[in-house]
Scaffold this motif. Structure first.
Motif, short mmCIF file in Angstrom:
data_model
loop_
_atom_site.label_atom_id
_atom_site.label_comp_id
_atom_site.label_asym_id
_atom_site.label_seq_id
_atom_site.Cartn_x
_atom_site.Cartn_y
_atom_site.Cartn_z
N ILE A 120 47.72 44.13 34.03
CA ILE A 120 46.93 43.03 34.50
C ILE A 120 47.07 42.21 35.63
N GLN A 121 48.41 41.92 35.82
CA GLN A 121 48.70 41.22 36.95
C GLN A 121 48.38 42.03 38.33
N VAL A 122 48.71 43.29 38.16
CA VAL A 122 48.45 44.02 39.29
C VAL A 122 46.78 44.40 39.63
N ALA A 123 46.10 44.28 38.59
CA ALA A 123 44.91 44.11 38.68
C ALA A 123 44.25 42.84 39.23
N GLU A 124 45.00 41.69 38.91
CA GLU A 124 44.72 40.32 39.63
C GLU A 124 44.86 40.48 41.12
N VAL A 125 46.13 41.26 41.56
CA VAL A 125 46.30 41.29 42.86
C VAL A 125 45.22 42.09 43.64
N VAL A 126 44.90 43.13 43.03
CA VAL A 126 43.72 43.96 43.59
C VAL A 126 42.56 42.95 43.76
N ARG A 127 42.04 42.24 42.77
CA ARG A 127 41.17 41.22 42.76
C ARG A 127 41.07 40.39 43.97
N ASP A 128 42.05 39.64 43.80
CA ASP A 128 42.39 38.57 44.76
C ASP A 128 42.34 38.98 46.30
N LEU A 129 43.30 40.12 46.54
CA LEU A 129 43.36 40.37 48.05
C LEU A 129 42.11 41.15 48.35
N SER A 130 41.35 41.70 47.31
CA SER A 130 40.07 42.34 47.87
C SER A 130 38.95 41.46 48.47
N HIS A 131 38.85 40.15 47.43
CA HIS A 131 38.11 38.93 47.63
C HIS A 131 38.54 38.36 49.26
N ALA A 132 39.82 38.28 49.41
CA ALA A 132 40.36 37.89 50.77
C ALA A 132 40.01 38.72 51.72
N GLN A 133 40.24 39.87 51.51
CA GLN A 133 39.86 40.76 52.64
C GLN A 133 38.43 40.65 53.20
N ILE A 134 37.62 40.74 52.01
CA ILE A 134 35.97 40.75 52.30
C ILE A 134 35.54 39.44 52.98
N ASN A 135 36.04 38.38 52.45
CA ASN A 135 35.48 36.99 52.94
C ASN A 135 36.20 36.43 54.09
#
Length: 185
Positions: A120-135
């Motif tokens: 779950i925490q690894v999925a959160e890292v994917v979510r947070d960094l994907s969002h940051a990379q896009i935005n």
């Protein structure tokens, strides 16, 4: 009243069973081995026989030895198929955590999540960094962390869903929201 007995760590994992190592991602148990190791007691070398689970990391074929007596602190079973859709993929729809003004604190939190061994925490890292990379764009160090998080997550999802890693990456991409950068309009 029957009492539940705790499973002996020596019997916990079997050859060809999939497990997750917190630093390496999904792995397959190869076998249980005994090794003589030299330890020092009161400055004197002593030989001690230690039992290990030998595991092979799926992403890179690395072989890791996990002491049987510490197995519960090092590896865990792969998440269930139902938990992938009930717990992992919904993480991608939650509001991402952002760095804010304290970038170094955020980086530390992301690193701790990556090494937690918790899917779950690894999925959160994917979510947070994907969002940051896009935005906003992210640094080369964070790009490497995102790539590692995506591969770690994909390796476990592939095992859980009994698909190959490429299909697991496609599933992750399906669930991650595609956001457009905010132009301030």
């Amino acid at each position: 009243m029957a009492t539940k007995t705790k499973k002996n760590p020596k019997d916990k994992y079997k050859p060809n069973q999939f497990v997750v190592h917190p630093h390496h991602g999904a792995a397959r148990v190869l076998r249980k081995v005994n090794k003589n190791v030299e330890i020092f007691v009161d400055g004197e070398p002593k030989s001690k026989r230690i039992q290990y689970f030998e595991i092979e990391v799926l992403m890179d074929g690395l072989t890791v030895m996990v002491p049987v007596e510490a197995v519960d602190e090092v590896i865990r079973p792969v998440i269930s198929k139902s938990a992938v859709s009930r717990k992992v993929f919904p993480i991608f729809k939650e509001k991402p955590e952002e760095a804010g003004t304290n970038w170094s604190r955020w980086y530390k939190v992301l690193t701790e999540k990556m090494t937690s061994g918790d899917v779950i925490q690894v999925a959160e890292v994917v979510r947070d960094l994907s969002h940051a990379q896009i935005n906003k764009g992210i640094s080369p160090a964070l790009k490497r962390m995102l790539a590692k998080a995506r591969m770690t997550l994909a390796s476990e999802i592939a095992c859980a869903l009994e698909i190959d890693e490429e299909a697991a990456v496609e599933k992750i991409n399906q669930y991650l929201p595609e956001e457009e950068p905010d132009d301030g309009l």
